[in-house]
Write an enzyme that holds these catalytic residues in place. Structure first.
Site, PDB file in Angstrom:
ATOM      1  N   ASP A 124      45.608 112.409  -4.763  1.00 21.11           N
ATOM      2  CA  ASP A 124      46.419 113.268  -5.614  1.00 21.11           C
ATOM      3  C   ASP A 124      46.507 114.635  -4.931  1.00 21.11           C
ATOM      4  OD1 ASP A 124      47.961 114.322  -7.641  1.00 21.11           O
ATOM      5  OD2 ASP A 124      46.762 113.434  -9.247  1.00 21.11           O
TER       6      ASP A 124
HETATM    7  C1  NOJ Z   1      49.547 115.864  -9.508  1.00 21.16           C
HETATM    8  C2  NOJ Z   1      49.611 114.744 -10.507  1.00 21.16           C
HETATM    9  O1  NOJ Z   1      48.307 114.454 -10.981  1.00 21.16           O
HETATM   10  C3  NOJ Z   1      50.230 113.477  -9.950  1.00 21.16           C
HETATM   11  O2  NOJ Z   1      50.378 112.557 -10.992  1.00 21.16           O
HETATM   12  C4  NOJ Z   1      51.529 113.774  -9.279  1.00 21.16           C
HETATM   13  O3  NOJ Z   1      52.105 112.582  -8.802  1.00 21.16           O
HETATM   14  C5  NOJ Z   1      51.283 114.763  -8.154  1.00 21.16           C
HETATM   15  N1  NOJ Z   1      50.729 115.989  -8.694  1.00 21.16           N
HETATM   16  C6  NOJ Z   1      52.552 115.091  -7.382  1.00 21.16           C
HETATM   17  O4  NOJ Z   1      53.387 115.885  -8.141  1.00 21.16           O
END
Ligand code: NOJ
Length: 712
Positions: A272
């Site tokens: 993430d």
């Molecule tokens: C953080 C989020 O937790 C995740 O779900 C997302 O895909 C990414 N950022 C990218 O935006």
């Protein structure tokens, strides 16, 4: 030569020519940039230091306005990668296309309430078509985090509290996004996220510590991921949280032993956003180099945003902390996905015409099926066409929040608000809108209150502790109540809320969720009976937030005071009744449905025959005894009464959506087998035990309509 061998030979060849830095480049995902940094990004692509682009800006992109996608820019970047970077490896463009692209469909939690997974799959086909037309190769969906806590802002991005619903959702979204073939135009790679346990964050506090037992992991949190992998998901995102003290992005146990060895995943894992760097704050790495070493060795193949891998990877290899084989393995996985997506043959986005109008129709159909009729006393709904309606509440003019969080590409100005939708239904002299309910309208037949949760109050990093309506809404409600008319509430909310002290005001409640760009029209259709309400709750609505966690697939304690789901009085709290306000599976129609007794075609069954694949049949007669047609979701739950480990008191195992004309009766039957009766023990082994099973069939999880089958 077969295709697979050809691809592997090609990958080996490319890999043998790459420098270590270029390899780390493939493992690096960078965020798209504001205009002033574009040249710098292009230069990195040219040098082969980037493998993928995150097509949004910011750590919480779901609630951060993003500009329109500039396809020319992405094609230009791709051209640099293909024509000027050392090996011409195309870039992979990823974006959070969570529940729609330009057309915004209901938030995923609402979609789950439709229990219409074929429609959901079709909607994701449309979503993929729109996204692919805007350069997107890869969507960071589906979010498969089971959650029992509506305080958690991200509960809206998932499917609620049930692993069976989660599995259905996983399959529908993956199949919808990926279509028949990944390299076809209009297909987008899915990403099952967040692996694993993110939705179990303590207290619903985003990014927080989670505790999950092995038994809970195998039976509740893994099934949706297992199904996504089975459906062909080639990418998984590691989660931010630590699970039982192990930060997932550094956990070889979860990312390799569980995800790959146990679940059989063979695609690539992306971290993430900045999760590799965050291992420092998690307290398991002292700096980015250690974080890189931990994450890559654990099984995180691609590093999102923080550039830890590209900055620290080579040194870690030189120092012997990461092996070249580990790097090569990760690069290979990514190249395989790029090949499967067809990027080596068709790297560019070529725009084609899209039938947005028909997509809006699907969005409206899904919004209508997702809305849940929670209350309808005295059959106040559907409204009569000749009724005089007083519409109140600022929710009636809201547009943006109807989309919900994670609607990066929705067009707010193309989204009708609820007042406009009501105007399409009623002539001007029958509809009066009074935002603050100030005028003393006495000739209205009914007061409709539009309540809307701000989209900033849900989604990422948007947990709240007071899950109720706002003070302003309470104030309006009180004003509306004293008018002495029938009160209808239309809730455009993301999360479930605590209903005690709210629901009592209303004669009727339609929970329409953050239902997307056509939800206002769908809600108006439902109010007037132009379509039938049929949504069912995929998540419990508690009385009070202090009763959380509260979920239907819970266990029996030894004391009766804690009986099923707080149903027993006086109950486990001295000061309140902790049964759900609205239970899992609940939802009304405009008619009345009668269930006959549950019948089983076999009195006794043996473990060996069920293990050998034998199935048996249970059935029930379902009759529409009310005054209108209805769409009913017939739900089947089991309870394994005695096992080596306490089993949940109810588990949803199947359902059937049926349309019943007024007065119609049909027999509904289900085939059950080993998958419905067995469970995972704490070693993750699928187990079937002899004993009695209650099989319940009814309108929601509280049904008492059952038959008992014995497994000898
Ligand atoms: C953080 C989020 O937790 C995740 O779900 C997302 O895909 C990414 N950022 C990218 O935006």
């Amino acid at each position: 030569m077969d295709m697979k061998k050809k691809s592997e030979d090609f990958i080996d060849q490319v890999l043998s020519e790459m420098t270590l830095r270029e390899k780390f480049g493939q493992l690096t995902q960078l965020e798209t940039v504001r205009a002033e940094q574009e040249e710098e990004l292009k230069e990195k692509v040219r040098r082969g230091e980037v493998g993928s682009i995150l097509m949004s800006v910011g750590a919480t992109a779901g609630n951060t306005p993003q500009g329109d996608i500039n396809t020319d820019f992405y094609n230009e970047l791709q051209k640099i990668a293909v024509e000027e970077s050392p090996h011409g490896i195309p870039l992979l463009f990823g974006r959070d296309v969570i529940h729609g692209h330009r057309t915004v469909y209901p938030i995923p939690l609402a979609m789950a309430a439709s229990f219409d997974f074929d429609l959901i799959r079709n909607c994701y086909r449309e979503i993929a078509e729109e996204a692919a037309n805007d350069s997107v190769h890869w969507s960071f969906a589906p979010m498969l985090d089971l959650s029992r806590d509506p305080r958690w802002g991200r509960i809206i991005e998932g499917y609620g509290e049930d692993p069976f619903v989660g599995s259905q959702m996983a399959k529908a979204v993956v199949e919808g996004l990926q279509g028949n073939a990944l390299d076809e135009v209009g297909s987008v790679l899915a990403c099952a996220k967040h692996f694993v346990g993110y939705g179990a964050a303590e207290g619903g506090r985003d990014y927080c510590h989670a505790e999950i037992s092995d038994y809970g992991l195998y039976n509740y949190y893994l099934p949706a991921f297992r199904e996504a992998i089975r459906a062909g998901a080639l990418t998984v995102m590691s989660s931010f949280n630590d699970l039982n003290g192990e930060p997932i992005s550094a956990s070889r146990y979860y990312l390799t032993e569980i995800l790959r060895d146990y679940l059989g995943f063979n695609g690539f894992v992306v971290s993430d956003y900045a999760a590799v760097h965050q291992l420092i704050r998690n307290g398991v790495a002292k700096d980015d180099r250690e974080a890189t070493e931990l994450a890559l060795n654990a099984g995180v193949d691609m590093d999102m945003w923080d550039s830890c891998y590209i900055n620290e990877g080579e040194r870690a290899v030189r120092e012997g902390r990461i092996s070249v084989e580990t790097v090569d393995r990760a690069v290979k996985k990514i190249l395989r996905v790029k090949l499967a997506k067809g990027l080596f043959t068709s790297p560019y986005c070529e725009k084609k015409p899209i039938d947005y109008a028909s997509h809006r129709e699907s969005a409206k159909a899904l919004a209508a099926k997702s809305a849940v009729l929670l209350k309808n006393e005295g059959d106040v709904l559907p409204l009569n066409r000749s009724a005089k309606v007083l519409l109140v509440g600022e929710g009636a003019t809201e547009r943006r929040s109807l989309h919900g969080s994670w609607a990066l590409d929705g067009k707010v100005d193309e989204t009708p608000n609820f007042y406009e939708a009501m105007q399409e239904k009623l002539p001007i002299n029958q509809l009066h809108y009074d935002k603050n309910c100030e005028s003393n309208i006495t000739d209205a037949d009914v007061v409709v209150v539009a309540l809307c949760e701000d989209h900033y109050s849900s989604g990422e990093n948007a947990s709240i502790s007071h899950i109720s309506i706002t003070d302003y809404e309470k104030f309006i409600l009180k004003r509306a109540k004293v008018l002495g008319k029938k009160l209808v509430g239309v809730f455009f909310y993301g999360r479930p809320i605590a209903m005690q002290g709210v629901a009592e005001y209303f004669d009727a409640i339609l929970y329409a969720w953050h239902g997307g760009c056509e939800v206002a029209r769908a809600a108006a259709d439902l109010l007037f009976g132009d379509c039938l309400p049929c949504g069912r709750l995929p998540v419990t609505f508690p009385r009070r937030a202090t009763h959380l966690p509260l979920y239907y697939n819970c266990y029996s304690s030894g004391h009766e005071v804690n009986s099923y789901y707080g149903e027993c009085l006086p109950g486990c709290y001295r000061d309140s009744h902790a049964s759900p306000y609205y239970p899992f599976g609940y939802g009304l129609s405009y008619s009345s449905i009668r269930y006959g007794s549950v019948l089983c075609d076999r009195a006794e069954l043996s473990v060996s025959e069920i293990q050998a694949g034998k199935r048996f049949c249970v059935s029930v007669e379902v009759e529409n005894v009310g005054m209108r047609d209805a769409e009913e979701t017939v739900q089947l739950y089991i309870c394994d009464k005695v096992a080596k480990i306490s089993r949940p008191l109810r588990e949803l195992k199947s359902f059937r959506k049926i349309f019943l004309k007024k007065g119609e009766a049909v027999a509904v039957s289900f085939e059950l087998g080993i998958n419905d009766l067995g469970y995972y023990n704490k070693k993750g082994e699928f187990t079937l035990e002899a004993g009695d099973f209650d099989v319940f069939i009814g309108e929601n999880c509280l049904t008492k309509n059952k038959v008992t089958v014995s497994l000898k």
